[in-house]
Design an enzyme around this catalytic site. Structure first.
Site, short mmCIF file in Angstrom:
data_model
loop_
_atom_site.label_atom_id
_atom_site.label_comp_id
_atom_site.label_asym_id
_atom_site.label_seq_id
_atom_site.Cartn_x
_atom_site.Cartn_y
_atom_site.Cartn_z
N LYS A 157 -4.63 0.41 0.95
CA LYS A 157 -4.66 0.80 2.37
C LYS A 157 -4.56 -0.50 3.17
O LYS A 157 -5.58 -1.03 3.65
CB LYS A 157 -5.95 1.58 2.66
CG LYS A 157 -5.93 2.34 3.97
CD LYS A 157 -7.10 3.30 4.03
CE LYS A 157 -7.35 3.81 5.43
NZ LYS A 157 -6.29 4.60 6.03
C1 LIG Z 1 -1.21 7.07 4.89
C2 LIG Z 1 -2.44 7.87 4.62
N1 LIG Z 1 -2.41 8.86 3.71
C3 LIG Z 1 -3.49 9.61 3.43
C4 LIG Z 1 -4.68 9.40 4.08
C5 LIG Z 1 -5.88 10.23 3.73
O1 LIG Z 1 -6.81 9.45 3.04
P1 LIG Z 1 -8.38 9.74 3.14
O2 LIG Z 1 -8.57 11.17 2.83
O3 LIG Z 1 -8.97 8.84 2.12
O4 LIG Z 1 -8.79 9.41 4.52
C6 LIG Z 1 -4.77 8.39 5.03
C7 LIG Z 1 -6.02 8.13 5.74
O5 LIG Z 1 -6.74 7.24 5.39
C8 LIG Z 1 -3.63 7.60 5.31
O6 LIG Z 1 -3.67 6.63 6.22
#
Ligand SMILES: Cc1ncc(COP(=O)(O)O)c(C=O)c1O
Length: 311
Positions: A157
């Site tokens: 991330k």
């Molecule tokens: C690109 C992306 N995909 C998926 C998610 C969903 O991830 P999470 O459920 O860990 O927040 C996020 C959010 O963090 C994101 O930024």
């Protein structure tokens, strides 16, 4: 945006307005940062951060993938987050830890550049709007493809990687939609600009696999677990665009957005155009888990001691 009083920066609590960095910060120029998005909810046991350990573990893994040594342990980051939420007297909030290459060295070789850590927390409502959460959103398949594992690291991330989401989000928004859906480099469905995606057909739930460029969402893991516990079959496999349009139900999940039904994609109405029964059932249990109302998922909550504010 709403503000809080204090931000945790490199081990100190500083006033919100004083949490500043130099304009030549490496992460600002080259996107060399990794971050998390977490939420804390009011639960019967007190304010609790949802799957805090998993978020911090992903933060450390994101940093490792970009060769960024984090100067704090997971336990130290956990304690810092508790301290921050308590000091701000927040009972429900969004939490944003970020680890980034700081000021001191320019150029693309980052390994001599110091690593800084900031944690902010503030009240933040439904990311795609309360109306979207309740009635579903309209989404558009973006012309931009989700970053590929051949050039970047979808599992991390990382700040710089979000330029991809930003382009897709702008495109969808300018065209009058609330969210973008990105296909991967091979044309399979990947995810939303900040959410994972699911299609429901004949009671079966399908979601793109780890190899489709997705971020390995923590809400996604939770939803797969909840759906299985409710007796639904969840299949992780590649999906083509038409399978979304032909689905009985489509929904998305993410920490910021939580669980959001999708009622239209590219102007095609999904199912009846309202949140379907599978979405509603999973959404209800997910909401119970977030708010500590379901003992099956009590382990997902990291309770913070927030002092009650005296007048
Ligand atoms: C690109 C992306 N995909 C998926 C998610 C969903 O991830 P999470 O459920 O860990 O927040 C996020 C959010 O963090 C994101 O930024």
């Amino acid at each position: 945006m709403e503000q809080a009083d204090l931000i945790w920066h490199n081990g100190e609590l500083v006033a919100w307005e004083d949490a500043k960095i130099h304009v030549l910060t490496h992460g600002l120029h080259y996107g060399t940062g990794v971050f998390e998005g977490e939420r804390a909810y009011e639960t019967p046991a007190g304010t609790a951060i949802f799957r805090h350990h998993d978020h911090l573990q992903r933060l450390l893994q994101s940093a490792e993938l970009y060769y960024m040594p984090v100067p704090y342990t997971l336990e130290e980051l956990r304690a810092a987050t508790h301290e921050l939420i308590a000091a701000n007297g927040l009972t429900e909030c969004y939490v944003r830890p970020i680890v980034f290459r700081g000021y001191g060295q320019m150029g693309l070789y980052p390994l001599d550049c110091n690593v800084e850590v900031t944690i902010a927390a503030w009240p933040w409502g439904a990311y795609l709007g309360e109306d979207g959460k309740r009635h579903g959103i309209r989404a558009k398949v973006a012309s931009w493809r989700r970053i590929s594992h051949e050039s970047l690291i979808p599992h991390s991330k990382a700040s710089g990687q979000y330029l991809n989401s930003v382009l897709a989000k702008i495109e969808a928004s300018k065209a009058g939609y609330q969210e973008a859906i990105l296909l991967d480099s091979e044309g399979f469905v990947s995810e939303g600009s900040g959410e994972n995606i699911y299609a429901v057909r004949d009671g079966q739930i399908v979601t793109p696999p780890q190899t489709a460029g997705i971020l390995d969402g923590i809400s996604r893991k939770s939803i797969i677990q909840i759906a299985g516990d409710l007796g639904f079959e969840v299949i992780e496999r590649n999906l083509v665009r038409a399978e979304l349009t032909l689905a009985d139900e489509v929904f998305m999940s993410g920490t910021a957005a939580e669980l959001v039904p999708v009622r239209e994609i590219d102007d095609h109405v999904i199912g009846e155009g309202v949140p379907g029964p599978v979405t509603l059932e999973i959404g209800r249990v997910f909401d119970d888990a977030l708010h500590g109302r379901d003992p099956r998922y009590a382990d997902w909550l990291d309770v913070v001691q927030v002092p009650t504010k005296t007048a």
